[in-house]
Design a protein around this motif. Structure first.
Motif, PDB file in Angstrom:
ATOM      1  N   ILE A 254       0.737  -1.162  -0.143  1.00  0.00           N
ATOM      2  CA  ILE A 254       0.124  -0.228  -0.012  1.00  0.00           C
ATOM      3  C   ILE A 254       0.885   1.190  -0.113  1.00  0.00           C
ATOM      4  CG2 ILE A 254      -1.562   1.463   1.419  1.00  0.00           C
ATOM      5  CD1 ILE A 254      -2.719  -1.366   2.292  1.00  0.00           C
ATOM      6  N   GLU A 255       0.581   2.176  -1.068  1.00  0.00           N
ATOM      7  CA  GLU A 255       1.253   3.504  -1.082  1.00  0.00           C
ATOM      8  C   GLU A 255       0.725   4.216  -0.118  1.00  0.00           C
ATOM      9  OE1 GLU A 255       3.909   4.916  -3.372  1.00  0.00           O
ATOM     10  OE2 GLU A 255       4.743   2.739  -3.237  1.00  0.00           O
ATOM     11  N   GLU A 256      -0.575   4.622  -0.341  1.00  0.00           N
ATOM     12  CA  GLU A 256      -1.302   5.522   0.210  1.00  0.00           C
ATOM     13  C   GLU A 256      -2.836   5.085   0.429  1.00  0.00           C
ATOM     14  OE1 GLU A 256      -1.769  10.172  -0.146  1.00  0.00           O
ATOM     15  OE2 GLU A 256      -1.449   9.246  -2.077  1.00  0.00           O
ATOM     16  N   ILE A 257      -3.437   5.732   1.619  1.00  0.00           N
ATOM     17  CA  ILE A 257      -4.817   5.499   1.729  1.00  0.00           C
ATOM     18  C   ILE A 257      -5.401   6.818   2.129  1.00  0.00           C
ATOM     19  CG2 ILE A 257      -6.595   4.342   2.981  1.00  0.00           C
ATOM     20  CD1 ILE A 257      -4.578   2.284   4.020  1.00  0.00           C
ATOM     21  N   LYS A 258      -6.448   7.314   1.085  1.00  0.00           N
ATOM     22  CA  LYS A 258      -6.796   8.512   1.223  1.00  0.00           C
ATOM     23  C   LYS A 258      -8.548   8.326   1.776  1.00  0.00           C
ATOM     24  CE  LYS A 258      -5.087  11.489  -2.554  1.00  0.00           C
ATOM     25  NZ  LYS A 258      -5.622  11.763  -3.830  1.00  0.00           N
ATOM     26  N   THR A 259      -8.524   9.018   2.920  1.00  0.00           N
ATOM     27  CA  THR A 259     -10.272   8.819   3.456  1.00  0.00           C
ATOM     28  C   THR A 259     -10.866  10.124   3.353  1.00  0.00           C
ATOM     29  OG1 THR A 259      -9.358   8.962   5.512  1.00  0.00           O
ATOM     30  CG2 THR A 259      -9.481   6.752   4.663  1.00  0.00           C
ATOM     31  N   ASP A 260     -12.061   9.827   2.962  1.00  0.00           N
ATOM     32  CA  ASP A 260     -13.091  11.041   3.202  1.00  0.00           C
ATOM     33  C   ASP A 260     -14.438  10.569   3.754  1.00  0.00           C
ATOM     34  OD1 ASP A 260     -11.706  13.189   1.686  1.00  0.00           O
ATOM     35  OD2 ASP A 260     -11.692  12.210   0.146  1.00  0.00           O
ATOM     36  N   ALA A 261     -15.109  11.404   4.426  1.00  0.00           N
ATOM     37  CA  ALA A 261     -16.485  11.131   5.035  1.00  0.00           C
ATOM     38  C   ALA A 261     -17.263  11.474   3.803  1.00  0.00           C
ATOM     39  CB  ALA A 261     -16.614  12.103   6.449  1.00  0.00           C
ATOM     40  N   VAL A 262     -18.366  10.359   3.690  1.00  0.00           N
ATOM     41  CA  VAL A 262     -19.430  10.503   2.673  1.00  0.00           C
ATOM     42  C   VAL A 262     -20.620  10.422   3.611  1.00  0.00           C
ATOM     43  CG1 VAL A 262     -18.014  10.314   0.759  1.00  0.00           C
ATOM     44  CG2 VAL A 262     -19.180   8.244   1.933  1.00  0.00           C
ATOM     45  N   PRO A 263     -21.807  10.884   2.816  1.00  0.00           N
ATOM     46  CA  PRO A 263     -23.208  10.761   3.621  1.00  0.00           C
ATOM     47  C   PRO A 263     -23.517   9.305   3.745  1.00  0.00           C
ATOM     48  CG  PRO A 263     -23.230  12.406   1.602  1.00  0.00           C
ATOM     49  CD  PRO A 263     -21.992  11.693   1.610  1.00  0.00           C
ATOM     50  N   THR A 264     -24.164   8.831   4.912  1.00  0.00           N
ATOM     51  CA  THR A 264     -24.550   7.497   5.099  1.00  0.00           C
ATOM     52  C   THR A 264     -25.650   7.007   4.004  1.00  0.00           C
ATOM     53  OG1 THR A 264     -26.036   8.002   6.600  1.00  0.00           O
ATOM     54  CG2 THR A 264     -23.844   7.344   7.579  1.00  0.00           C
ATOM     55  N   LEU A 265     -25.650   5.695   3.707  1.00  0.00           N
ATOM     56  CA  LEU A 265     -26.642   5.304   2.818  1.00  0.00           C
ATOM     57  C   LEU A 265     -27.569   4.184   3.372  1.00  0.00           C
ATOM     58  CD1 LEU A 265     -24.601   4.960  -0.455  1.00  0.00           C
ATOM     59  CD2 LEU A 265     -26.289   6.711  -0.077  1.00  0.00           C
ATOM     60  N   GLY A 266     -27.407   3.656   4.691  1.00  0.00           N
ATOM     61  CA  GLY A 266     -28.024   2.571   5.223  1.00  0.00           C
ATOM     62  C   GLY A 266     -27.626   1.528   4.644  1.00  0.00           C
ATOM     63  N   GLU A 267     -26.444   1.209   3.984  1.00  0.00           N
ATOM     64  CA  GLU A 267     -26.051  -0.109   3.609  1.00  0.00           C
ATOM     65  C   GLU A 267     -25.578  -1.057   4.795  1.00  0.00           C
ATOM     66  OE1 GLU A 267     -24.697   0.490  -0.865  1.00  0.00           O
ATOM     67  OE2 GLU A 267     -23.301   0.248   0.688  1.00  0.00           O
ATOM     68  N   LYS A 268     -26.004  -2.015   4.856  1.00  0.00           N
ATOM     69  CA  LYS A 268     -25.679  -3.227   5.959  1.00  0.00           C
ATOM     70  C   LYS A 268     -24.466  -4.220   5.422  1.00  0.00           C
ATOM     71  CE  LYS A 268     -28.536  -2.126   9.508  1.00  0.00           C
ATOM     72  NZ  LYS A 268     -28.492  -0.703   9.141  1.00  0.00           N
ATOM     73  N   ARG A 269     -24.699  -4.658   4.309  1.00  0.00           N
ATOM     74  CA  ARG A 269     -24.200  -5.687   3.411  1.00  0.00           C
ATOM     75  C   ARG A 269     -22.879  -5.142   2.932  1.00  0.00           C
ATOM     76  NH1 ARG A 269     -24.755  -9.914   0.029  1.00  0.00           N
ATOM     77  NH2 ARG A 269     -25.397  -8.363  -1.703  1.00  0.00           N
ATOM     78  N   PHE A 270     -21.823  -5.991   2.790  1.00  0.00           N
ATOM     79  CA  PHE A 270     -20.549  -5.493   1.866  1.00  0.00           C
ATOM     80  C   PHE A 270     -20.607  -6.341   0.866  1.00  0.00           C
ATOM     81  CE2 PHE A 270     -16.226  -4.911   0.755  1.00  0.00           C
ATOM     82  CZ  PHE A 270     -15.847  -3.348   1.342  1.00  0.00           C
ATOM     83  N   VAL A 271     -20.160  -5.775  -0.306  1.00  0.00           N
ATOM     84  CA  VAL A 271     -20.094  -6.491  -1.533  1.00  0.00           C
ATOM     85  C   VAL A 271     -18.817  -6.042  -2.472  1.00  0.00           C
ATOM     86  CG1 VAL A 271     -22.658  -6.638  -1.906  1.00  0.00           C
ATOM     87  CG2 VAL A 271     -21.384  -4.604  -2.520  1.00  0.00           C
ATOM     88  N   ILE A 272     -18.631  -6.912  -3.244  1.00  0.00           N
ATOM     89  CA  ILE A 272     -17.369  -6.605  -4.046  1.00  0.00           C
ATOM     90  C   ILE A 272     -18.050  -6.067  -5.682  1.00  0.00           C
ATOM     91  CG2 ILE A 272     -15.420  -7.627  -5.734  1.00  0.00           C
ATOM     92  CD1 ILE A 272     -14.991  -9.462  -3.198  1.00  0.00           C
ATOM     93  N   ARG A 273     -17.940  -5.045  -5.977  1.00  0.00           N
ATOM     94  CA  ARG A 273     -18.423  -4.395  -7.212  1.00  0.00           C
ATOM     95  C   ARG A 273     -17.433  -4.890  -8.262  1.00  0.00           C
ATOM     96  NH1 ARG A 273     -21.199   1.288  -6.017  1.00  0.00           N
ATOM     97  NH2 ARG A 273     -22.646   0.579  -4.202  1.00  0.00           N
TER      98      ARG A 273
END
Ligand code: ZN
Ligand code: ZN
Ligand code: FE
Length: 764
Positions: A70-89
């Motif tokens: 890993i070279e870099e991890i950039k993080t930003d807060a974004v509005p919540t969407l109510g997603e409970k499940r994690f998926v690979i897109r």
């Protein structure tokens, strides 16, 4: 509190099991969101409890999947969407070249377990791999990295393999080279006329041939090896005579680290290197009772040892031999053979049989070679397992990318992208057409996988190198970089430094800016430029290149400087290898200066002393005499005697160290019956002290307190250990190589950094 964050991750994050790792981690932590490959890396969004997201990010940073960088991890807060499940897109990756290609990685423990499990469907299948291991750089034909752009594209996945490939919870999820005995490549054992001789179990038959002393050409990961039973004198002898290689040590492969301990004295650091996933060849001290043919490394005190790094190697190492000789499958100085046809053409006279397969190698890649000095791993050759992973520079090119074409010996090329310099695999000595073609292929591949069009080409000053000629003909603006400046710039780049240092660049040969040969250089340098503050006092190199092969000629040249008219008498007495005719020729060359360039080379000085004290009188391979001189010194490791070397300032203000001073003292020690190993140790000590004197004088004049060490001479552990200790005791900060070779394999990095620094300065 529930939050949602968006992360953009860059580095080696595709084709290394990154998405399944993220999927597993997020699912375990009960986070919602998705992960997706993007043109420049991986994007993921996480939704859930803030603390859990923090612990997700901690795990990602501190414990990523084994092959990811890993070279870099950039993080930003974004509005919540109510997603409970994690998926690979799935993503549309068209045009994605920003990601980094992983190096080729040794078979992992999980795959090895399956390989040896009779119940597994890939039992004894030599191409087993997963997202944590297997071929990468050598099979990639283009980016983005997926199966269709690798040499595996011709094999379509069977049902069982496809299921694994599409299951995010499987170790082989998107493992691009995955395959099995039903759908993947196969081994074939053939004779020199391409007739099948493998029967039902070609691997077992190959082992039988090796056990009986036959020489096999074996197609591996990055090219062909010539393999032979290392305990079998006749087999090793046959290989030597067919390869026309009298003395240069052969590398060995052993089944596991216990076997390495049986043939060599292996330290903890060496053990870690041997068993690491890059699997380089590691130079280790020989054991006297090693069950290995004396012909493997006849004049050396060490063995080059590696552990199996492909499933095929693991299978082959089950044979009844303590080790296999595994030497590059090439003719003399040509690049390693890597296609089935090429191997049969080139190696036909060298091998008794060919153990080949139908998985293509797109880019050849030799084994990397490392030596541990002062507990730190150093590259002798950086290639398989490391290329094309980049080195990060202390500056950014600002989009004006540099192609650096390296020097001549042990050539590598490099291409910059932003702050990164991507070094190619080891190309070899650029002295013949085959090597030159391989050099051009390497440039094409880097340009294509990085999607970079260089705007400047950095090259050596040497007018005759093929790399220089290529640069001139490229039509791009040239950035010419003096050889030893490039060496020092490579150390600076590795350490992310731009400030001026006292560069100590010691090697066999590099073109000086005064058109003489340099090689024992003290440069006050930063990334942009340098000032030659000091060097060895130049001597004539009688006969030019011919003298580089004949250490006694260099000894004569130094004797002439030290003793004047007495040199011929001393040469008669102490250089018996220089028979009358060659001695007279050498004397005449030195007198007339004909075809005898001036050189300040440290390598040639090592040659001279090696010959004078009777260690080595012929360089049958690169650096043989200096290496044997070091091995001799190692036998007297406690010796701390030395010979003083005077330093004077010449007309142009350059400090010159008069190494000729060493010769009369050495001769009087020889006459006094001092042992060869003590003489060799005293010589090394003398050089270390001379260097200390030099850099102290330069420090006084310049106020600079950092010494940067580079050049092939720093493969010498005896000298490096003593010098670094002296420098540290005298208050110097010492910069050494750890990411690229101190030898000419590191030159391309230095050239790229210098060209980038000059470009940045121009823009300012
Ligand atoms: Zn694996
Ligand atoms: Zn399959
Ligand atoms: Fe060099």
């Amino acid at each position: 509190m529930t939050v949602r964050v968006r992360c953009e991750v860059t580095g080696v994050v595709q084709g290394v099991g990154f998405r399944p790792f993220v999927f597993g981690l997020a699912s375990r932590l009960g986070l919602g969101g998705f992960v997706r490959n993007e043109p420049r890396g991986v994007t993921l969004e996480l939704e859930g409890d803030e603390d859990r997201i923090d612990s997700f990010l901690d795990s990602l940073k501190n414990d990523p999947p084994p092959l990811a960088r890993i070279e870099e991890i950039k993080t930003d807060a974004v509005p919540t969407l109510g997603e409970k499940r994690f998926v690979i897109r799935e993503s549309d990756l068209e045009g994605s070249r920003g990601v980094l290609v992983s190096p080729d990685i040794a078979t992992c423990d999980d795959c090895l377990r399956e390989l040896l499990d009779p119940a597994d469907r890939r039992y004894r299948y030599p191409f087993i791999n997963c997202t944590n291991c297997g071929p990468r750089y050598t099979i990639v034909t283009d980016l983005p990295y997926d199966r269709s752009r690798t040499t595996m594209s011709v094999f379509s996945l069977c049902e069982a393999c496809r299921e694994e490939y599409t299951d995010p919870s499987n170790r082989r999820y998107h493992a691009e080279p995955t395959c099995c005995p039903v759908c993947g490549p196969r081994m074939r054992l053939v004779d020199v006329n391409s007739r099948d001789i493998g029967g039902d179990d070609p691997t077992a038959e190959a082992i039988r041939l090796l056990e009986s002393g036959k020489v096999l050409a074996i197609k591996g990961l990055g090219g062909f090896h010539l393999a032979a039973n290392a305990a079998h004198d006749d087999a090793v002898k046959t290989l030597r005579s067919r390869k026309h290689r009298d003395q240069k040590p052969f590398a060995l492969m052993v089944a596991e680290s216990a076997a390495a301990h049986e043939i060599g004295i292996v330290s903890l650091v060496e053990e870690r290197l041997l068993t690491g996933r890059e699997r380089p060849i590691v130079l280790v001290k020989k054991r006297d009772d090693a069950p290995i043919s004396p012909l493997v490394a006849p004049r050396s005190d060490s063995f080059g040892v590696m552990l199996p790094y492909t499933p095929l190697h693991h299978l082959l190492m089950a044979g009844e031999y303590p080790a296999l000789v595994m030497t590059s499958g090439n003719i003399s100085d040509e690049p390693i053979a890597y296609t089935n046809d090429g191997a049969q053409k080139d190696l036909g006279g060298l091998a008794d049989a060919f153990f080949i397969h139908d998985r293509g190698i797109h880019t050849r890649n030799d084994d990397s070679v490392m030596r541990v000095i002062q507990e730190a791993p150093r590259f002798i050759r950086r290639s398989r397992g490391y290329a094309p992973f980049p080195v990060t520079m202390p500056l950014d090119t600002g989009g004006r990318e540099v192609l650096a074409v390296g020097a001549e010996l042990n050539n590598t090329v490099a291409l910059s992208r932003g702050r990164h310099v991507f070094l190619s695999h080891h190309i070899g000595d650029l002295k013949n057409l085959a090597a030159y073609e391989s050099f051009m292929e390497a440039i094409r591949l880097l340009e294509s996988i990085l999607e970079v069009t260089p705007s400047v080409v950095a090259t050596d000053l040497h007018p005759d190198y093929l790399s220089t000629r290529y640069a001139r003909e490229s039509g791009l603006p040239l950035a010419q970089v003096q050889h030893h400046h490039a060496h020092i710039a490579a150390v600076l780049a590795e350490h992310q430094r731009c400030d001026p240092v006292i560069g100590v660049a010691l090697d066999g040969l590099g073109w000086g800016d005064d058109a003489t040969l340099w090689g024992g250089e003290f440069l006050v340098a930063d990334l942009v430029g340098y000032n030659r503050a000091g060097s060895l006092e130049p001597v004539l190199q009688p006969g030019g290149d011919a003298a580089a092969k004949r250490p006694p000629r260099m000894a004569y040249a130094y004797l002439a400087g030290a003793l004047g008219d007495g040199a011929d008498e001393a040469a008669r007495r102490h250089l018996p290898a220089l028979e009358d005719e060659e001695r007279r020729l050498t004397a005449r060359l030195l007198e007339t200066g004909l075809n005898s360039p001036r050189t300040s080379s440290m390598g040639r000085l090592f040659d001279a002393v090696s010959a004078l004290i009777g260690v080595c009188d012929r360089n049958t391979f690169h650096s043989q005499a200096p290496m044997e001189l070091e091995a001799e010194a190692q036998k007297a490791a406690d010796e701390d005697g030395f010979y003083p070397v005077s330093i004077r300032e010449d007309e142009s203000g350059v400090l010159r160290a008069r190494a000729a001073d060493i010769f009369p003292d050495t001769i009087s020690d020889m006459n006094g019956g001092v042992s060869t190993s003590v003489l060799a140790a005293r010589f090394h000590n003398s050089i270390a002290r001379m260097i200390l004197d030099m850099v102290r004088r330069i420090r006084e004049a310049s106020g600079i307190e950092t010494a940067a060490l580079s050049g092939g001479v720093f493969a010498n552990a005896f000298l490096t250990e003593r010098l670094v200790t002296l420098l540290a005791d005298n208050g110097f900060e010492v910069l050494e190589h750890s990411l690229v070779s101190a030898g000419d394999g590191g030159i391309s990095l230095g050239q790229a950094a210098v060209a980038a620094a000059r470009g940045m300065k121009e823009r300012e």
